[in-house]
Design an enzyme around this catalytic site. Structure first.
Site, mmCIF file in Angstrom:
data_model
loop_
_atom_site.group_PDB
_atom_site.id
_atom_site.type_symbol
_atom_site.label_atom_id
_atom_site.label_comp_id
_atom_site.label_asym_id
_atom_site.label_seq_id
_atom_site.Cartn_x
_atom_site.Cartn_y
_atom_site.Cartn_z
ATOM 1 N N TYR A 146 0.815 -1.216 0.000
ATOM 2 C CA TYR A 146 0.000 0.000 0.000
ATOM 3 C C TYR A 146 0.848 1.265 0.000
ATOM 4 C CZ TYR A 146 -3.767 -3.230 1.349
ATOM 5 O OH TYR A 146 -4.660 -4.260 1.390
ATOM 6 N N ASP A 255 -10.125 -8.663 8.529
ATOM 7 C CA ASP A 255 -11.560 -8.579 8.211
ATOM 8 C C ASP A 255 -12.194 -9.970 8.251
ATOM 9 O OD1 ASP A 255 -11.627 -5.887 7.985
ATOM 10 O OD2 ASP A 255 -12.299 -5.828 5.904
#
Ligand code: NAD
Length: 362
Positions: A146, A255
Site C-alpha cells: 500500500y 476482516d
C-alpha cells in the site's frame, strides 16, 4: 498512576460510545486508585464543522502530548453529509490517515474474540467454535504494497499497472518484536503469516521473524502461508493466539477474522508506535444510520479502552477487570440491539456502559 488520555469523540455514534468507554475508565480509576486527565480533541467531521479541516495541528500536537488516544469513529453518510461535498483531502477520513501517519502508528492490533454467549452470531459450525476463540491479528500498517511505488503506463501498446511490495529488515524487526511482546502477555504463541514460497519480501519477513524469536524462548513460533491461514481461520480458529503479518495480508485476514466473530459492535482495535503510545478505536464506522438513537453498542470502544490500559499503561489487572466485566454482562443476558437474541434483555448504549461499570471490581 496518572493517565493522560486524548479523546477524539468523532462523528455519528462516536460521542455516544466514547462516553461509555470514559465512564468505564473512570470506574477503573476509582476502583484501582488512578487519576485520569482527559484532553478533548476534534477530528473528522466534528473538526470540519469548527475549523473547516478534518485535522488541525493543534489536535496533532495535543495527541502527541498524551500517553494514549481514545477515539470514536470518524465520518458521516457519504450520500447526504455536506462533508462529502469537499475535495477528498478535506473529508473526514483524510484526518484519520493523517493522524496515523503523524503519530507513526506502524502496528495495528485487532482482537477477534468469540464469546460463548454470542456464539449464535458466529457463521461457523458449532463443533468448530465450541468454547469460543480468542486471537489477536497484528498487522504492519505503514509498509508493503500500500505504500510502495506504483505506476500505470503503456508498455508495448498495452496499459500496464505496477505496484511494489517493499519491506526492509528494520520495519520487519520492530513489528515482530511487538508481536512477541504481545504474545508474552497472552497464550505465548505467534503464527507468522507470509507467502515465502513465492515472495522475496516474505522470505526476508520469515528470516527476520526467526531472528527476533530467538529473544523470546518462552513464545512458540510457527509460520503459515497466507492462503492456508485464510482457510485455517474458518476451519479451526481456536488454534490461533497472535497472528503476525504484513500490511495487505493483515488487511484481508483481520476482516475475515472479525467476520467469524459475527458482530461489528464488539470489535476493538489499537494502533501502536515505537513507544507505549497508541490510538485505540472500535473497528466499526460511525454508523450514521443509528446515531443519536441511544442504541449503539459501546462494547467495542470499551474493549479498546481495555487494550489501552494493557498496552499503553501496562495495567494488565485493570484491563482484565474490564474484559471480565464485559463477559459478565453478556453472561447476565444484557444485549444492545445489534447483538440481541431470543430470551435476552435489550439495553441501550448508556445502560450497557452502566452495567459494565457495575461489574468492575478488584
Ligand atoms: P459502519 O461500521 O459505520 O456501519 C455498518 C453497519 O454496522 C451499520 O448498520 C451500523 O449501524 C452497524 N454498526 C456499526 N457500529 C455499530 C455499533 N457500535 N453498534 C451497533 N451497530 C453498529 O460502516 P459504514 O456505514 O460503511 O460507514 C459509516 C461511516 O463510517 C462512513 O463515513 C465511513 O467512512 C466511516 N468509517 C469510519 C471508520 C473509522 O473511523 N475508523 C471505519 C469504518 C468506516
Amino acid at each position: 498512576m496518572n493517565l493522560k488520555i486524548g479523546v477524539i469523540k468523532g462523528d455519528g455514534i462516536g460521542p455516544e460510545i466514547v462516553t461509555e468507554a470514559m465512564k468505564v475508565l473512570d470506574k477503573v480509576a476509582e476502583v484501582y486508585g488512578h487519576q485520569i486527565q482527559y484532553t478533548q480533541l476534534l477530528m473528522g467531521g466534528a473538526s470540519i464543522d469548527v475549523h473547516g479541516v478534518p485535522l488541525t495541528e493543534e489536535t496533532i500536537e495535543k495527541a502527541k502530548a498524551s500517553d494514549a488516544v481514545l477515539m470514536g469513529s470518524i465520518g458521516g453518510d457519504a450520500k447526504t453529509s455536506p462533508w462529502y461535498q469537499l475535495e477528498p483531502s478535506k473529508r473526514p477520513e483524510a484526518g484519520l490517515l493523517k493522524i496515523r501517519k503523524e503519530l507513526r502508528l506502524f502496528a495495528n492490533l485487532r482482537p477477534a474474540v468469540l464469546y460463548e454467549e454470542l456464539k449464535e452470531a458466529c457463521p461457523l459450525k458449532e463443533e468448530i467454535t465450541q468454547g469460543g476463540f480468542d486471537m489477536m491479528i497484528m498487522r504492519e500498517l505503514t509498509g508493503g504494497l500500500y505504500f510502495g511505488a506504483r505506476s500505470t503506463e503503456e508498455v508495448d501498446g498495452l496499459l500496464t499497472a505496477r505496484d511494489t511490495l517493499t519491506y526492509n529488515e528494520a520495519e520487519i524487526r520492530r513489528i515482530a518484536k511487538r508481536g512477541f511482546e504481545i504474545a508474552k502477555k497472552r497464550r505465548k504463541k505467534v503464527t507468522s503469516v507470509d507467502k515465502a514460497n513465492v515472495l522475496d519480501s516474505s522470505r526476508l519477513w520469515r528470516k527476520i521473524v526467526e531472528e527476533v524469536a530467538k529473544g523470546y524462548p518462552e513464545v512458540t513460533l510457527e509460520h503459515m502461508l497466507v492462503d492456508n491461514c485464510a482457510m485455517q481461520l474458518v476451519k479451526d480458529p481456536r488454534q490461533f493466539d497472535v497472528i503476525l503479518t504484513e500490511n495487505m495480508f493483515g488487511d484481508i485476514l483481520s476482516d475475515e477474522a472479525s467476520m467469524v466473530t459475527g458482530s461489528i459492535g464488539m470489535l476493538a482495535s489499537a494502533s501502536l508506535n515505537e513507544s507505549k503510545f497508541g490510538l485505540y478505536e472500535p473497528s466499526g464506522g460511525s454508523a450514521p444510520d443509528i446515531a443519536g438513537k441511544g442504541i449503539a453498542n459501546p462494547i467495542a470502544t470499551i474493549l479498546s479502552a481495555a487494550m489501552m490500559l494493557r498496552f499503553s499503561f501496562d495495567l494488565d489487572r485493570e484491563a482484565d477487570a474490564v474484559e471480565a466485566a464485559v463477559a459478565k454482562v453478556l453472561k447476565a443476558g444484557y444485549r444492545t440491539k445489534d447483538i440481541l437474541s431470543d430470551g435476552k434483555v435489550q439495553v441501550g448504549t448508556g445502560e450497557m456502559g452502566d452495567r459494565i461499570c457495575s461489574y468492575i471490581e478488584k
